[in-house]
Motif scaffolding. Structure first.
Motif, PDB file in Angstrom:
ATOM      1  N   LYS A 129       0.862  -1.282  -0.159  1.00 52.02           N
ATOM      2  CA  LYS A 129       0.005  -0.050   0.067  1.00 52.02           C
ATOM      3  C   LYS A 129       0.897   1.171  -0.075  1.00 52.02           C
ATOM      4  CE  LYS A 129      -3.892   2.036   2.569  1.00 52.02           C
ATOM      5  NZ  LYS A 129      -4.830   1.927   3.549  1.00 52.02           N
ATOM      6  N   ARG A 130       2.020   1.013   1.022  1.00 51.61           N
ATOM      7  CA  ARG A 130       2.874   2.379   0.930  1.00 51.61           C
ATOM      8  C   ARG A 130       3.471   2.581  -0.488  1.00 51.61           C
ATOM      9  NH1 ARG A 130       7.122   2.439   5.623  1.00 51.61           N
ATOM     10  NH2 ARG A 130       5.229   2.487   6.651  1.00 51.61           N
ATOM     11  N   PHE A 131       3.634   1.699  -1.206  1.00 54.33           N
ATOM     12  CA  PHE A 131       4.529   1.725  -2.431  1.00 54.33           C
ATOM     13  C   PHE A 131       3.528   2.144  -3.402  1.00 54.33           C
ATOM     14  CE2 PHE A 131       5.303  -0.164  -6.761  1.00 54.33           C
ATOM     15  CZ  PHE A 131       6.524   0.242  -6.889  1.00 54.33           C
ATOM     16  N   VAL A 132       2.326   1.828  -3.489  1.00 51.24           N
ATOM     17  CA  VAL A 132       1.365   2.394  -4.284  1.00 51.24           C
ATOM     18  C   VAL A 132       1.019   3.828  -4.293  1.00 51.24           C
ATOM     19  CG1 VAL A 132      -1.201   2.370  -4.952  1.00 51.24           C
ATOM     20  CG2 VAL A 132       0.024   0.280  -4.817  1.00 51.24           C
ATOM     21  N   LEU A 133       0.967   4.390  -2.807  1.00 54.51           N
ATOM     22  CA  LEU A 133       0.838   5.950  -2.514  1.00 54.51           C
ATOM     23  C   LEU A 133       1.980   6.688  -2.873  1.00 54.51           C
ATOM     24  CD1 LEU A 133      -0.373   5.395   1.246  1.00 54.51           C
ATOM     25  CD2 LEU A 133      -1.721   6.077  -0.857  1.00 54.51           C
ATOM     26  N   SER A 134       3.225   5.991  -2.816  1.00 54.72           N
ATOM     27  CA  SER A 134       4.432   6.758  -3.268  1.00 54.72           C
ATOM     28  C   SER A 134       4.444   7.063  -4.683  1.00 54.72           C
ATOM     29  CB  SER A 134       5.726   5.767  -2.921  1.00 54.72           C
ATOM     30  OG  SER A 134       5.804   5.885  -1.668  1.00 54.72           O
ATOM     31  N   LEU A 135       4.128   5.604  -5.696  1.00 51.33           N
ATOM     32  CA  LEU A 135       3.998   6.149  -6.951  1.00 51.33           C
ATOM     33  C   LEU A 135       2.761   7.190  -7.182  1.00 51.33           C
ATOM     34  CD1 LEU A 135       4.138   2.307  -8.420  1.00 51.33           C
ATOM     35  CD2 LEU A 135       5.710   4.168  -8.722  1.00 51.33           C
ATOM     36  N   ALA A 136       1.858   7.147  -6.733  1.00 48.82           N
ATOM     37  CA  ALA A 136       0.619   8.002  -6.839  1.00 48.82           C
ATOM     38  C   ALA A 136       1.070   9.229  -6.722  1.00 48.82           C
ATOM     39  CB  ALA A 136      -0.432   7.545  -6.103  1.00 48.82           C
ATOM     40  N   PHE A 137       1.947   9.585  -5.428  1.00 46.30           N
ATOM     41  CA  PHE A 137       2.484  10.826  -5.278  1.00 46.30           C
ATOM     42  C   PHE A 137       3.610  11.539  -6.109  1.00 46.30           C
ATOM     43  CE2 PHE A 137       5.669  13.311  -3.262  1.00 46.30           C
ATOM     44  CZ  PHE A 137       5.017  14.617  -2.681  1.00 46.30           C
ATOM     45  N   LEU A 138       4.270  10.690  -6.683  1.00 53.35           N
ATOM     46  CA  LEU A 138       5.169  10.675  -7.707  1.00 53.35           C
ATOM     47  C   LEU A 138       4.718  11.148  -9.030  1.00 53.35           C
ATOM     48  CD1 LEU A 138       8.313  10.915  -8.833  1.00 53.35           C
ATOM     49  CD2 LEU A 138       7.937   8.388  -9.300  1.00 53.35           C
ATOM     50  N   PHE A 139       3.489  10.383  -9.477  1.00 49.85           N
ATOM     51  CA  PHE A 139       2.830  10.564 -10.590  1.00 49.85           C
ATOM     52  C   PHE A 139       2.152  12.146 -10.613  1.00 49.85           C
ATOM     53  CE2 PHE A 139      -1.103  10.217 -13.246  1.00 49.85           C
ATOM     54  CZ  PHE A 139      -0.354  10.162 -14.624  1.00 49.85           C
ATOM     55  N   GLY A 140       1.605  12.372  -9.350  1.00 50.00           N
ATOM     56  CA  GLY A 140       1.221  13.549  -9.150  1.00 50.00           C
ATOM     57  C   GLY A 140       1.934  14.752  -9.260  1.00 50.00           C
ATOM     58  N   ALA A 141       3.075  14.473  -8.665  1.00 51.30           N
ATOM     59  CA  ALA A 141       4.287  15.573  -8.813  1.00 51.30           C
ATOM     60  C   ALA A 141       4.491  15.782 -10.114  1.00 51.30           C
ATOM     61  CB  ALA A 141       5.216  15.391  -7.728  1.00 51.30           C
ATOM     62  N   LEU A 142       4.837  14.747 -10.949  1.00 46.47           N
ATOM     63  CA  LEU A 142       5.246  15.081 -12.312  1.00 46.47           C
ATOM     64  C   LEU A 142       4.223  15.569 -13.151  1.00 46.47           C
ATOM     65  CD1 LEU A 142       6.670  11.426 -13.002  1.00 46.47           C
ATOM     66  CD2 LEU A 142       7.868  13.706 -12.804  1.00 46.47           C
ATOM     67  N   GLN A 143       2.995  15.217 -12.890  1.00 39.88           N
ATOM     68  CA  GLN A 143       1.665  15.964 -13.574  1.00 39.88           C
ATOM     69  C   GLN A 143       1.763  17.546 -13.382  1.00 39.88           C
ATOM     70  OE1 GLN A 143      -1.912  13.695 -12.568  1.00 39.88           O
ATOM     71  NE2 GLN A 143      -1.909  13.239 -14.846  1.00 39.88           N
ATOM     72  N   ALA A 144       1.869  17.757 -11.902  1.00 37.31           N
ATOM     73  CA  ALA A 144       2.058  19.194 -11.625  1.00 37.31           C
ATOM     74  C   ALA A 144       3.151  19.873 -12.326  1.00 37.31           C
ATOM     75  CB  ALA A 144       2.018  19.463  -9.989  1.00 37.31           C
ATOM     76  N   GLN A 145       4.156  19.384 -12.277  1.00 39.46           N
ATOM     77  CA  GLN A 145       5.396  20.000 -12.846  1.00 39.46           C
ATOM     78  C   GLN A 145       5.014  20.114 -14.441  1.00 39.46           C
ATOM     79  OE1 GLN A 145       8.843  17.545 -12.439  1.00 39.46           O
ATOM     80  NE2 GLN A 145      10.352  19.120 -13.227  1.00 39.46           N
ATOM     81  N   ALA A 146       4.621  19.038 -15.048  1.00 43.99           N
ATOM     82  CA  ALA A 146       4.318  19.246 -16.439  1.00 43.99           C
ATOM     83  C   ALA A 146       3.457  20.422 -16.567  1.00 43.99           C
ATOM     84  CB  ALA A 146       3.783  17.880 -17.085  1.00 43.99           C
ATOM     85  N   ALA A 147       2.304  20.548 -15.798  1.00 46.32           N
ATOM     86  CA  ALA A 147       1.315  21.662 -15.992  1.00 46.32           C
ATOM     87  C   ALA A 147       1.950  22.973 -15.827  1.00 46.32           C
ATOM     88  CB  ALA A 147       0.071  21.409 -15.019  1.00 46.32           C
ATOM     89  N   ASP A 148       2.881  23.108 -15.080  1.00 47.44           N
ATOM     90  CA  ASP A 148       3.331  24.566 -14.535  1.00 47.44           C
ATOM     91  C   ASP A 148       4.148  24.914 -16.106  1.00 47.44           C
ATOM     92  OD1 ASP A 148       2.383  24.856 -12.345  1.00 47.44           O
ATOM     93  OD2 ASP A 148       4.128  23.955 -11.318  1.00 47.44           O
ATOM     94  N   ALA A 170       7.125  26.877 -17.863  1.00 46.05           N
ATOM     95  CA  ALA A 170       8.465  27.402 -17.721  1.00 46.05           C
ATOM     96  C   ALA A 170       8.716  28.617 -17.591  1.00 46.05           C
ATOM     97  CB  ALA A 170       9.377  26.944 -18.759  1.00 46.05           C
ATOM     98  N   PRO A 171       9.438  29.123 -16.651  1.00 52.16           N
ATOM     99  CA  PRO A 171       9.458  30.524 -16.287  1.00 52.16           C
ATOM    100  C   PRO A 171       9.867  31.588 -17.492  1.00 52.16           C
ATOM    101  CG  PRO A 171      11.222  29.484 -15.177  1.00 52.16           C
ATOM    102  CD  PRO A 171      10.295  28.452 -15.603  1.00 52.16           C
ATOM    103  N   VAL A 172       9.298  32.694 -17.722  1.00 55.87           N
ATOM    104  CA  VAL A 172       9.483  33.496 -18.768  1.00 55.87           C
ATOM    105  C   VAL A 172      10.279  34.870 -18.279  1.00 55.87           C
ATOM    106  CG1 VAL A 172       8.720  34.843 -20.555  1.00 55.87           C
ATOM    107  CG2 VAL A 172       7.473  32.706 -19.949  1.00 55.87           C
ATOM    108  N   TYR A 173      11.411  34.938 -18.756  1.00 56.67           N
ATOM    109  CA  TYR A 173      12.283  35.942 -18.249  1.00 56.67           C
ATOM    110  C   TYR A 173      12.448  37.174 -19.350  1.00 56.67           C
ATOM    111  CZ  TYR A 173      13.801  32.334 -15.118  1.00 56.67           C
ATOM    112  OH  TYR A 173      13.734  31.386 -14.195  1.00 56.67           O
ATOM    113  N   PRO A 174      12.554  38.291 -18.845  1.00 59.26           N
ATOM    114  CA  PRO A 174      12.237  39.375 -19.767  1.00 59.26           C
ATOM    115  C   PRO A 174      13.592  39.239 -20.805  1.00 59.26           C
ATOM    116  CG  PRO A 174      12.843  40.375 -17.610  1.00 59.26           C
ATOM    117  CD  PRO A 174      12.299  38.882 -17.635  1.00 59.26           C
TER     118      PRO A 174
END
Length: 289
Positions: A2-21, A23-27
């Motif tokens: 169960k802990r392994f599944v939760l870890s995978l879900a957390f990692l997948f969610g983090a990757l999705q959030a990162q992909a959604a953000d 890239a910073p735009v600099y002037p």
């Protein structure tokens, strides 16, 4: 498990959030006190763009008129000239002046092809169509570009200067002989003297034969490690200058040691600005206490 599944879900969610953000735009970095002005298409079908740098006092002194240095190949050389100008103005060895880089409006342009039309006073070989129109470019400067600067930027019509490198340097020399009253100073960095079989040398000799003055200052450079034949042409012109004895022309020749063709620009423009603007410099000689 169960802990392994939760870890995978957390990692997948983090990757999705990162992909959604995103890239910073600099002037983008820009050169202070500069403008770009695209001009309407002229009678020859050319669409020019001006790179304009204004001196620090421009906004503070609305009645003041300024000398102008016009620089060919502005898309390449404008930033180099402005950087050197700022250093020289800080040291008070040149006056405050406006810099105008001459270029073309539009994106993804072939500058090598475009510049051949404006900057060559003669055809660049029997198959070089679209070259040899320097006199038309001079006419456009007189009709379209000078009036704009003198009307909207308080440019002083009695204090125009011209600089260019390579084919731009050849154009600079040609302008001096074709319309000597237009400019008060010329910087010809590694000019393409060899074009047209030393055509510009023939023009220089023909002008000298008239005995007419050139009331201006001229700075001519070559690079020590230029292509040998190219440098030889510059040296022929530099050696000829003392024999021509153009009345009122004050000139200086220099070979930039250790540099090749394009590498000579920075020193050529820096020393050239000091030379042609010397009569207007606030200070001369070593720094004062």
């Amino acid at each position: 498990m169960k802990r392994f599944v939760l870890s995978l879900a957390f990692l997948f969610g983090a990757l999705q959030a990162q992909a959604a953000d995103p890239a910073p735009v600099y002037p983008a970095h820009t050169i202070p006190n500069t403008q770009l002005r695209a001009l309407p298409k002229n009678a020859d079908g050319r669409t020019y763009q001006l790179h304009i740098h204004l001196p620090g006092s421009f906004a503070k002194e609305p009645r003041r008129r300024y000398p102008v240095l016009y620089v060919t190949d502005g898309y390449w050389d404008f930033a180099t000239v402005v950087a050197s100008y700022n250093n020289l103005a800080y040291d008070k060895v040149v006056p405050e002046f406006i810099t105008v880089g001459l270029g073309y409006a539009g994106d993804n342009l072939d500058y090598g092809e475009l510049r051949g039309w404006e900057l060559s006073p003669v055809k660049l070989g029997p198959l070089a169509f679209g070259t040899g129109n320097a006199d038309k470019f001079i006419a456009s400067l007189e009709k379209d570009i000078f009036p704009l600067l003198e009307r909207e930027y308080r440019a002083d019509p009695a204090q125009r200067y011209l600089a260019g490198s390579s084919l731009g340097g050849l154009f600079t020399l040609h302008a001096m002989y074709a319309k000597p009253a237009l400019f008060k100073g010329y910087i010809a960095a590694s000019p393409a003297v060899v074009v047209g079989g030393d055509w510009i040398i023939g023009q220089a000799k023909a002008y000298a034969a008239t005995g007419k003055p050139i009331a201006a200052r001229l700075y001519v450079t070559g690079a020590e490690n230029e292509w040998p034949g190219f440098l030889a042409g510059i040296q022929r012109y530099q050696a000829l200058l003392p024999t021509l004895k153009h009345p009122e022309l004050v000139y200086e020749n220099r070979t930039i040691d250790g540099e090749r063709h394009a590498g000579t620009k920075a020193e050529s423009y820096t020393r050239g600005m000091r030379f042609v603007f010397a009569p207007l410099a606030p200070e001369r000689g070593p720094s004062k206490d």
